[in-house]
Write a protein that holds these residues in place. Structure first.
Motif, PDB file in Angstrom:
ATOM      1  N   LEU A 128       6.980   9.879   1.961  1.00 17.25           N
ATOM      2  CA  LEU A 128       6.263   8.606   2.021  1.00 17.25           C
ATOM      3  C   LEU A 128       5.808   8.264   3.436  1.00 17.25           C
ATOM      4  N   ALA A 129       5.850   9.214   4.348  1.00 15.50           N
ATOM      5  CA  ALA A 129       5.438   8.967   5.729  1.00 15.50           C
ATOM      6  C   ALA A 129       4.035   8.371   5.769  1.00 15.50           C
ATOM      7  N   GLY A 130       3.875   7.355   6.599  1.00 16.96           N
ATOM      8  CA  GLY A 130       2.587   6.682   6.726  1.00 16.96           C
ATOM      9  C   GLY A 130       2.504   5.374   5.984  1.00 16.96           C
ATOM     10  N   ALA A 131       3.419   5.114   5.046  1.00 14.06           N
ATOM     11  CA  ALA A 131       3.424   3.823   4.353  1.00 14.06           C
ATOM     12  C   ALA A 131       3.691   2.714   5.369  1.00 14.06           C
ATOM     13  N   MET A 132       2.985   1.606   5.235  1.00 13.02           N
ATOM     14  CA  MET A 132       3.083   0.520   6.213  1.00 13.02           C
ATOM     15  C   MET A 132       4.067  -0.570   5.787  1.00 13.02           C
ATOM     16  N   THR A 133       4.805  -0.346   4.725  1.00 14.04           N
ATOM     17  CA  THR A 133       5.681  -1.364   4.157  1.00 14.04           C
ATOM     18  C   THR A 133       7.119  -1.156   4.625  1.00 14.04           C
ATOM     19  N   PRO A 134       7.676  -2.050   5.479  1.00 17.30           N
ATOM     20  CA  PRO A 134       9.097  -1.939   5.796  1.00 17.30           C
ATOM     21  C   PRO A 134       9.934  -2.339   4.589  1.00 17.30           C
ATOM     22  N   ILE A 135      11.095  -1.703   4.430  1.00 14.94           N
ATOM     23  CA  ILE A 135      11.916  -1.970   3.255  1.00 14.94           C
ATOM     24  C   ILE A 135      13.380  -2.163   3.636  1.00 14.94           C
ATOM     25  N   PHE A 136      14.061  -2.994   2.857  1.00 15.88           N
ATOM     26  CA  PHE A 136      15.523  -3.017   2.819  1.00 15.88           C
ATOM     27  C   PHE A 136      15.924  -1.810   1.999  1.00 15.88           C
ATOM     28  N   GLN A 137      16.862  -0.994   2.506  1.00 10.95           N
ATOM     29  CA  GLN A 137      17.173   0.238   1.778  1.00 10.95           C
ATOM     30  C   GLN A 137      18.669   0.512   1.789  1.00 10.95           C
ATOM     31  N   THR A 138      19.104   1.093   0.693  1.00 10.46           N
ATOM     32  CA  THR A 138      20.454   1.596   0.544  1.00 10.46           C
ATOM     33  C   THR A 138      20.405   2.753  -0.437  1.00 10.46           C
ATOM     34  N   SER A 139      21.466   3.501  -0.556  1.00 16.78           N
ATOM     35  CA  SER A 139      21.446   4.686  -1.415  1.00 16.78           C
ATOM     36  C   SER A 139      21.342   4.309  -2.891  1.00 16.78           C
TER      37      SER A 139
END
Length: 212
Positions: A128-139
């Motif tokens: 997904l490199a290049g996506a401009m959307t920051p995300i909250f992430q966990t496994s």
């Protein structure tokens, strides 16, 4: 009903667009990071973050990271950091590292939890490199279960409760290395909190040049 996007079948542009739409609408996605599959949502949407905790089956109060897929999307955050911290970001990211940085502006409090002046951040390459959307992430796993390295290893109930699933096949299967650099500007100090995909020796080699 979970919508599934395959990067092999539909292409990375379709996957990036689907992720942006899902997160922007307050949804939860399962997605491929660079190491393992994760759960993602808008890092400022409390309801979506709570859904992720519910899907995992536990809210243990631990902080999570905010993930970026593009250096441009991370630029505003980086501009407020000390010079050595910025150099540490440049030395280790993008890569298989979670950096814990000083957060005096208290950005993304839902990810920081009880310590709002420390923030975990990732900047990754991968599908997904290049996506401009920051995300909250966990496994993307239930509490106590292993984190999946393949889309077809994601627990069926986890996938059912998500709004979007992005399939990128098999990932490397190791967690990120977690490095605390909150002391690097004041004292040239850092600490590896968890060794993962990037060896501690390589972290030390890169940051030794930064700390100078």
């Amino acid at each position: 009903m979970t919508v599934t996007v395959s990067i092999e079948r539909d292409g990375p542009d379709a996957a990036r667009t689907a992720l942006k739409r899902c997160v922007g609408e307050g949804g939860v996605a399962t997605f491929p990071a660079d190491t393992l599959y994760g759960l993602a949502c808008d890092p400022l949407n409390a309801g979506a973050v709570e859904r992720i905790h519910s899907i995992k089956g536990r809210d243990d109060g631990k902080p999570s990271a905010v993930m970026y897929f593009s250096p441009l999307a991370m630029r505003e955050l980086i501009s407020g950091l000390g010079s050595r911290t910025r150099d540490a970001v440049g030395a280790l990211l993008p890569g298989t590292v979670t950096l814990v940085i000083a957060n005096p502006e208290r950005r993304y409090p839902l990810a920081c939890r009880e310590d709002p002046e420390r923030l975990g951040v990732r900047l990754i390459e991968g599908p997904l490199a290049g996506a401009m959307t920051p995300i909250f992430q966990t496994s993307a796993n239930r509490c106590g279960e292993p984190a999946p390295r393949r889309f077809d290893e994601i627990d069926a109930e986890v996938l059912r409760q998500a709004d979007l699933g992005i399939d990128a096949g098999e990932l490397i299967g190791e967690p990120s290395t977690v490095v605390d650099v909150t002391g690097i500007d004041e004292g040239g100090r850092w600490e590896v909190l968890r060794e993962g995909a990037l060896p501690e020796s390589e972290v030390d080699r890169r940051l030794s040049a930064v700390a100078g």
